[in-house]
Design a protein around this motif. Structure first.
Motif, PDB file in Angstrom:
ATOM      1  N   ALA A   2       0.841  -1.197   0.000  1.00 56.03           N
ATOM      2  CA  ALA A   2       0.000   0.000   0.000  1.00 56.03           C
ATOM      3  C   ALA A   2       0.878   1.250   0.000  1.00 56.03           C
ATOM      4  O   ALA A   2       1.982   1.249   0.556  1.00 56.03           O
ATOM      5  CB  ALA A   2      -0.914  -0.004   1.218  1.00 56.03           C
ATOM      6  N   LEU A   3       0.377   2.313  -0.614  1.00 56.62           N
ATOM      7  CA  LEU A   3       1.152   3.541  -0.777  1.00 56.62           C
ATOM      8  C   LEU A   3       1.656   4.093   0.557  1.00 56.62           C
ATOM      9  O   LEU A   3       2.838   4.402   0.695  1.00 56.62           O
ATOM     10  CB  LEU A   3       0.324   4.605  -1.507  1.00 56.62           C
ATOM     11  CG  LEU A   3       1.004   5.955  -1.695  1.00 56.62           C
ATOM     12  CD1 LEU A   3       2.258   5.807  -2.545  1.00 56.62           C
ATOM     13  CD2 LEU A   3       0.053   6.949  -2.324  1.00 56.62           C
ATOM     14  N   LYS A   8       6.187   5.045   4.346  1.00 58.00           N
ATOM     15  CA  LYS A   8       6.792   4.897   5.680  1.00 58.00           C
ATOM     16  C   LYS A   8       8.066   4.055   5.606  1.00 58.00           C
ATOM     17  O   LYS A   8       9.063   4.375   6.233  1.00 58.00           O
ATOM     18  CB  LYS A   8       5.794   4.266   6.649  1.00 58.00           C
ATOM     19  CG  LYS A   8       4.748   5.225   7.137  1.00 58.00           C
ATOM     20  CD  LYS A   8       3.864   4.591   8.185  1.00 58.00           C
ATOM     21  CE  LYS A   8       2.840   5.601   8.659  1.00 58.00           C
ATOM     22  NZ  LYS A   8       2.012   5.077   9.742  1.00 58.00           N
ATOM     23  N   LYS A   9       8.021   2.985   4.816  1.00 57.80           N
ATOM     24  CA  LYS A   9       9.182   2.113   4.688  1.00 57.80           C
ATOM     25  C   LYS A   9      10.343   2.849   4.020  1.00 57.80           C
ATOM     26  O   LYS A   9      11.490   2.740   4.456  1.00 57.80           O
ATOM     27  CB  LYS A   9       8.826   0.855   3.897  1.00 57.80           C
ATOM     28  CG  LYS A   9       9.972  -0.123   3.810  1.00 57.80           C
ATOM     29  CD  LYS A   9       9.573  -1.433   3.209  1.00 57.80           C
ATOM     30  CE  LYS A   9      10.808  -2.306   3.148  1.00 57.80           C
ATOM     31  NZ  LYS A   9      10.543  -3.688   3.201  1.00 57.80           N
ATOM     32  N   ILE A  10      10.056   3.606   2.969  1.00 60.96           N
ATOM     33  CA  ILE A  10      11.093   4.388   2.286  1.00 60.96           C
ATOM     34  C   ILE A  10      11.719   5.372   3.262  1.00 60.96           C
ATOM     35  O   ILE A  10      12.945   5.499   3.346  1.00 60.96           O
ATOM     36  CB  ILE A  10      10.513   5.110   1.052  1.00 60.96           C
ATOM     37  CG1 ILE A  10      10.149   4.094  -0.032  1.00 60.96           C
ATOM     38  CG2 ILE A  10      11.494   6.151   0.525  1.00 60.96           C
ATOM     39  CD1 ILE A  10       9.294   4.666  -1.149  1.00 60.96           C
ATOM     40  N   GLY A  11      10.892   6.083   4.015  1.00 65.22           N
ATOM     41  CA  GLY A  11      11.391   7.049   4.993  1.00 65.22           C
ATOM     42  C   GLY A  11      12.224   6.405   6.082  1.00 65.22           C
ATOM     43  O   GLY A  11      13.279   6.918   6.472  1.00 65.22           O
ATOM     44  N   LYS A  12      11.781   5.261   6.565  1.00 62.01           N
ATOM     45  CA  LYS A  12      12.512   4.543   7.609  1.00 62.01           C
ATOM     46  C   LYS A  12      13.872   4.075   7.082  1.00 62.01           C
ATOM     47  O   LYS A  12      14.892   4.214   7.762  1.00 62.01           O
ATOM     48  CB  LYS A  12      11.692   3.352   8.104  1.00 62.01           C
ATOM     49  CG  LYS A  12      12.314   2.627   9.257  1.00 62.01           C
ATOM     50  CD  LYS A  12      11.422   1.498   9.745  1.00 62.01           C
ATOM     51  CE  LYS A  12      12.099   0.767  10.892  1.00 62.01           C
ATOM     52  NZ  LYS A  12      11.307  -0.347  11.378  1.00 62.01           N
TER      53      LYS A  12
END
Length: 169
Positions: A2-3, A8-12
């Motif tokens: 999901a977008l 969130k994963k990219i940011g983390k």
């Protein structure tokens, strides 16, 4: 994925990559922000950083290209459309010393606009220069390359995980 979960994963992951280089620094991820959120974040970062350098990382994947007049894209208050945010506003909020990373197509547009802004400011004031570092993924007329062999953010990956990227290249 999901977008929102992907954002969130990219940011983390990005925070973790930067933390390898500067573990004591504080990082705040703001996926798909509004103008007001960017302004608040910049002012907060500058207040906490005091005279230390502030990093502003713009991951412009999936948004319109940067404009030729030096604007990045953020959301409006209702999150229904992208609106341009001038580099002059961003610079006035973030102040100095700072480092800007523009991982997006046409990154040279924002670098050129920033240089023009500071040439104009220096010529119309006491001639002081700003302690800013600008890193752009490509020139004004270029589009980021996309290859299944490499991460979408090749530029960021080269900055944050250079050995891993050198081995992959």
């Amino acid at each position: 994925m999901a977008l929102q979960k992907a954002l969130k994963k990219i940011g983390k992951n990005l925070s973790a990559q930067y933390e390898r280089w500067q573990p004591r620094a504080r990082y705040k991820v703001q996926p798909d922000p509004t103008v007001d959120e960017v302004k608040k974040l910049c002012n907060t970062c500058r207040r906490y950083a005091k005279s230390e350098r502030v990093l502003f990382h713009y991951n412009g994947h999936g948004v319109p290209k940067l404009t030729s007049s030096g604007e990045i894209w953020v959301f409006n208050k209702s999150y229904t459309q992208y609106i341009p945010l001038p580099i002059s506003d961003l610079d006035s909020w973030l102040k100095t010393p700072s480092i800007y990373v523009f991982d997006c197509s046409a990154a040279g547009n924002i670098v050129n606009a920033f240089i023009e802004l500071h040439d104009w400011v220096a010529s119309s004031s006491s001639g002081s220069t700003r302690d800013c570092i600008l890193l752009g993924a490509c020139e004004a007329h270029e589009t980021l390359s996309q290859s299944a062999e490499f991460p979408t953010d090749v530029f960021t990956s080269c900055l944050t995980t250079p050995i891993k990227m050198a081995l992959r290249w």
